[in-house]
Structure formats: C-alpha cells, structure tokens
Write an enzyme that holds these catalytic residues in place. Sequence first.
Site, PDB file in Angstrom:
ATOM      1  N   GLU A  35      -6.164   1.013  -9.923  1.00  0.00           N
ATOM      2  CA  GLU A  35      -6.418   0.240  -8.706  1.00  0.00           C
ATOM      3  C   GLU A  35      -5.557  -1.014  -8.725  1.00  0.00           C
ATOM      4  OE1 GLU A  35     -10.080  -1.956  -6.269  1.00  0.00           O
ATOM      5  OE2 GLU A  35     -10.499  -0.928  -8.151  1.00  0.00           O
ATOM      6  N   ASN A  94      -6.483  -1.462  -1.847  1.00  0.00           N
ATOM      7  CA  ASN A  94      -7.688  -1.841  -1.103  1.00  0.00           C
ATOM      8  C   ASN A  94      -7.343  -2.146   0.351  1.00  0.00           C
ATOM      9  OD1 ASN A  94     -10.029  -1.951  -3.027  1.00  0.00           O
ATOM     10  ND2 ASN A  94      -8.537  -3.164  -4.168  1.00  0.00           N
ATOM     11  N   GLU A 126      -8.445   2.624  -0.558  1.00  0.00           N
ATOM     12  CA  GLU A 126      -9.867   2.408  -0.847  1.00  0.00           C
ATOM     13  C   GLU A 126     -10.519   1.616   0.283  1.00  0.00           C
ATOM     14  OE1 GLU A 126     -11.075   1.030  -4.654  1.00  0.00           O
ATOM     15  OE2 GLU A 126      -9.907   2.522  -5.753  1.00  0.00           O
ATOM     16  N   ASP A 156     -15.166   3.059  -1.470  1.00  0.00           N
ATOM     17  CA  ASP A 156     -15.356   2.154  -2.610  1.00  0.00           C
ATOM     18  C   ASP A 156     -16.767   1.566  -2.571  1.00  0.00           C
ATOM     19  OD1 ASP A 156     -14.754   0.630  -4.803  1.00  0.00           O
ATOM     20  OD2 ASP A 156     -13.528  -0.826  -3.738  1.00  0.00           O
ATOM     21  N   GLU A 213     -17.111   2.757 -11.525  1.00  0.00           N
ATOM     22  CA  GLU A 213     -16.463   1.500 -11.915  1.00  0.00           C
ATOM     23  C   GLU A 213     -17.469   0.581 -12.594  1.00  0.00           C
ATOM     24  OE1 GLU A 213     -14.924  -0.635  -8.554  1.00  0.00           O
ATOM     25  OE2 GLU A 213     -16.613  -0.102  -7.277  1.00  0.00           O
TER      26      GLU A 213
END
Length: 242
Positions: A35, A94, A126, A156, A213
Amino acid sequence: QYVETHMVEALDNGEFKVFYQPKVCTETGEIVGAEALVRWIRPDGEMISPGKFVPVFEQNGFITDMDFAIYRSAIADIKRWMRDGKKIPTISLNVSRQHMRDETFPDKICALVDNLGVPRNMIELEITESMLTENMNRLLDIMTRLKEAGFRISVDDFGSGYSSLNLITLLPFDTLKIDGGFFLRNDLTEKNKAVITSVVELAKNLKLTTVSEGVETDEQVTFLRELGCDMIQGYYYYKPMP
C-alpha cells in the site's frame, strides 16, 4: 493553520513522500502487494503524521492535489522497477472521498498511468468503507468505469463503518480489506474471531481476495493462516517504509 499555511509550498517542494507497507501472502510469507502511504517530511527532517494533515486536506479539498502527487510518485516507482526487471507486487493507491465525487476521476487516473507507461492491472485502488454511504449511482458509475479500465478495486477498513452488506454484492470489488481495529488489542477475543471468520467466509463465497491489516502478533497470524485469509498487512511483518 500550520498545515494550511505550508501545504502549497510543501507540494511544490516535493515534501509529500511515498512510503510502502508490504502485504504478505499468508501461506508463503512472500510480498505480494504493497500500500502506498503518504508521509510529509519537512526540509528540517521533521515528519508530520498523516493524522494531522489528511483530515485538514479532506476538508479544504487539497487532498486531490496531494493524492495525485503521491500517485505520480508511486507510478514512477513502478515504471522504474519495471525497467530494472524487478518482480513487482500489486501497488495499492488510496482514493479519497473527493475523487469519488468527481465524474472525471477515471479519465484522470487512466491518463496519468498511461502517460507513464504502466499497465493498469498492476494498480489497485483502495476505497474506504465509509465512502459507501455516498451517492450510490455516482459511486457505482465511477467504480464500474475504473474496473472496466483495468484497475483492481479494494474496499478498505471493512468492518469499521456501517455500510449495508448488499453494497459488497452491488459494487465491483476484487479485494476486501479487514479493518485493523479487530487486531488492536493483542488478544483475539472469541467475539473478534467469530466476526473475522464470518467476514473471510463471506469474501471467499463472493470470490474476493482478503487482506487483514493491523496484524502484530504470532497468535493473529496463526489464526488468519488457519482461516485461509489471503494476505496480511501489519507491523508483524513490515512497517511502512520509504
């Protein structure tokens, strides 16, 4: 005030840097994704936490400029790794709420990726679960266009918000990312285990890839491996790094 006073200067000076937090295959321990995260590093070396500036940027709209600076850096990194002949994991970017309100976002991200000569399927976008309460028709349109353009799409922080489960069936996701809040306390409670088990099974039945995560302990890794969660992202393996 400090953040707003210095944000344009920081963008112009390239102070927003990309850090990567790897995603590890639960079975093999191999890095299979990463990420891209933003860090603001001032000229004197001070690092400003995203928690201090991202909410301000989301409020004043500057988040879109900063995001595209991060996208450019990450995609340039992918291009460099391609030239070096490296094996490249899927890189996740993101997508902020502001982008999901912009009908032209799919065209902009496609142009950026194509201009730098990177295949779109090497990138995952995401989208935070809390965004799923936005204008549904617009969200579906933008996400469908991104998916058809060749990007992978991830939801996410799943489990942190209040989105209706049927949205997971309506929207074109590839990956379901389990919120790190479930792993905040190092001991996994029976209730926590039951919820995580249900989410992983739901994802499997929908043919979605799963990522957990915020994972930090042996117990959590063992539990997720036995459960068949596909990937782990957390300090147990790697912190975000330049």
